[in-house]
Design a protein around this motif. Sequence first.
Motif, short mmCIF file in Angstrom:
data_model
loop_
_atom_site.label_atom_id
_atom_site.label_comp_id
_atom_site.label_asym_id
_atom_site.label_seq_id
_atom_site.Cartn_x
_atom_site.Cartn_y
_atom_site.Cartn_z
N ARG A 31 3.15 1.87 -3.38
CA ARG A 31 1.69 2.62 -4.51
C ARG A 31 1.61 3.83 -3.99
O ARG A 31 1.68 4.25 -4.92
CB ARG A 31 0.55 1.53 -4.65
N LYS A 32 1.74 4.35 -3.18
CA LYS A 32 1.24 5.35 -2.23
C LYS A 32 2.42 6.22 -3.05
O LYS A 32 2.97 7.66 -4.05
CB LYS A 32 0.96 6.08 -1.22
N THR A 82 1.12 -1.02 0.20
CA THR A 82 -0.23 0.49 -0.06
C THR A 82 0.93 1.36 0.05
O THR A 82 0.52 1.88 -0.61
CB THR A 82 -0.70 -0.16 1.23
N LEU A 83 1.67 1.64 0.84
CA LEU A 83 2.35 1.96 1.13
C LEU A 83 3.32 2.53 -0.58
O LEU A 83 3.62 4.06 -1.46
CB LEU A 83 3.85 2.45 1.66
N VAL A 132 2.60 6.83 -6.64
CA VAL A 132 2.18 7.67 -7.39
C VAL A 132 2.08 9.48 -7.34
O VAL A 132 2.09 9.58 -7.75
CB VAL A 132 0.52 7.36 -6.43
N GLU A 133 2.98 9.83 -5.68
CA GLU A 133 3.32 10.44 -5.52
C GLU A 133 4.64 11.31 -6.53
O GLU A 133 4.84 12.53 -6.79
CB GLU A 133 3.24 10.99 -3.99
#
Length: 258
Positions: free
Chosen positions: A194-195, A191-192, A198-199
């Motif tokens: 992927r975050k 999850t982190l 994206v950033e």
Amino acid sequence: MDNSRTEAPFRPRKRLFIGLLAGACVLMFILGVLLWWVPSVGLSSLHPVLPLILGIVLASVGFVAFGGLALLVLTVLTGRDLLISERLRGLVIKYLFPAIIGLGRLLRLDGDALQQSFIALNNQLVRAKKIRVDMTKVLILLPHCIQLFDCGIKITGDVSKCRQCGQCDISGLLDLSRERGIDIAVATGGTLARKIIVEKKPQLIVAVACERDLTAGIRDAYPLPVIGILNHRPEGPCINTRVVFQQVCEAIDECVVS
């Protein structure tokens, strides 16, 4: 910690995954023959042309499957982009990987070895594209377990907090990122990760992790190119893991604009 003392690079082989893929194609051919022969007995009673039509359909599917396998093998052997290597990588990642993993379990093959082979195959297909990106568009993504377990500073989210004491491989990788202007991040899970992707919007990811996390990350990040580097676990999984510094440098040097 001196990166020069890190154990020699481990190079997983692609042949296991490709071998299973070839075996699956052979099974598919046998099943195709059976699927043609059994119904054709009944179809011929309806119309004599129907068995021929069914045979053409099954032969077309078989041609595509074996043709794809042949192109995959040629890409691996030559190391060249055969125009559709990206589509082949997508086919392997999206569809063939789950099927091959299932076949491997059925044959009771070692899951880690199979995932290692998949990672090596993915890396080869990425390299075949001869990708060239700017340093600032590369992201080094690391697992949290590469940091010294009892370190008082948690660098997840901000690697620059590292004091670079040299007791884990973070120090050398942070030096590399600063020298070359490359983004570096530590993720505690998918999850982190992927975050972060994206950033930061990288064009290439050099990811370090275990077999399970790398295979999951490669599939999640597609179509973004990911070069996966297996970590080393001298003290067991998820604690004080190591990375071969040379492999990280090689992956970067192969894909960045000089």
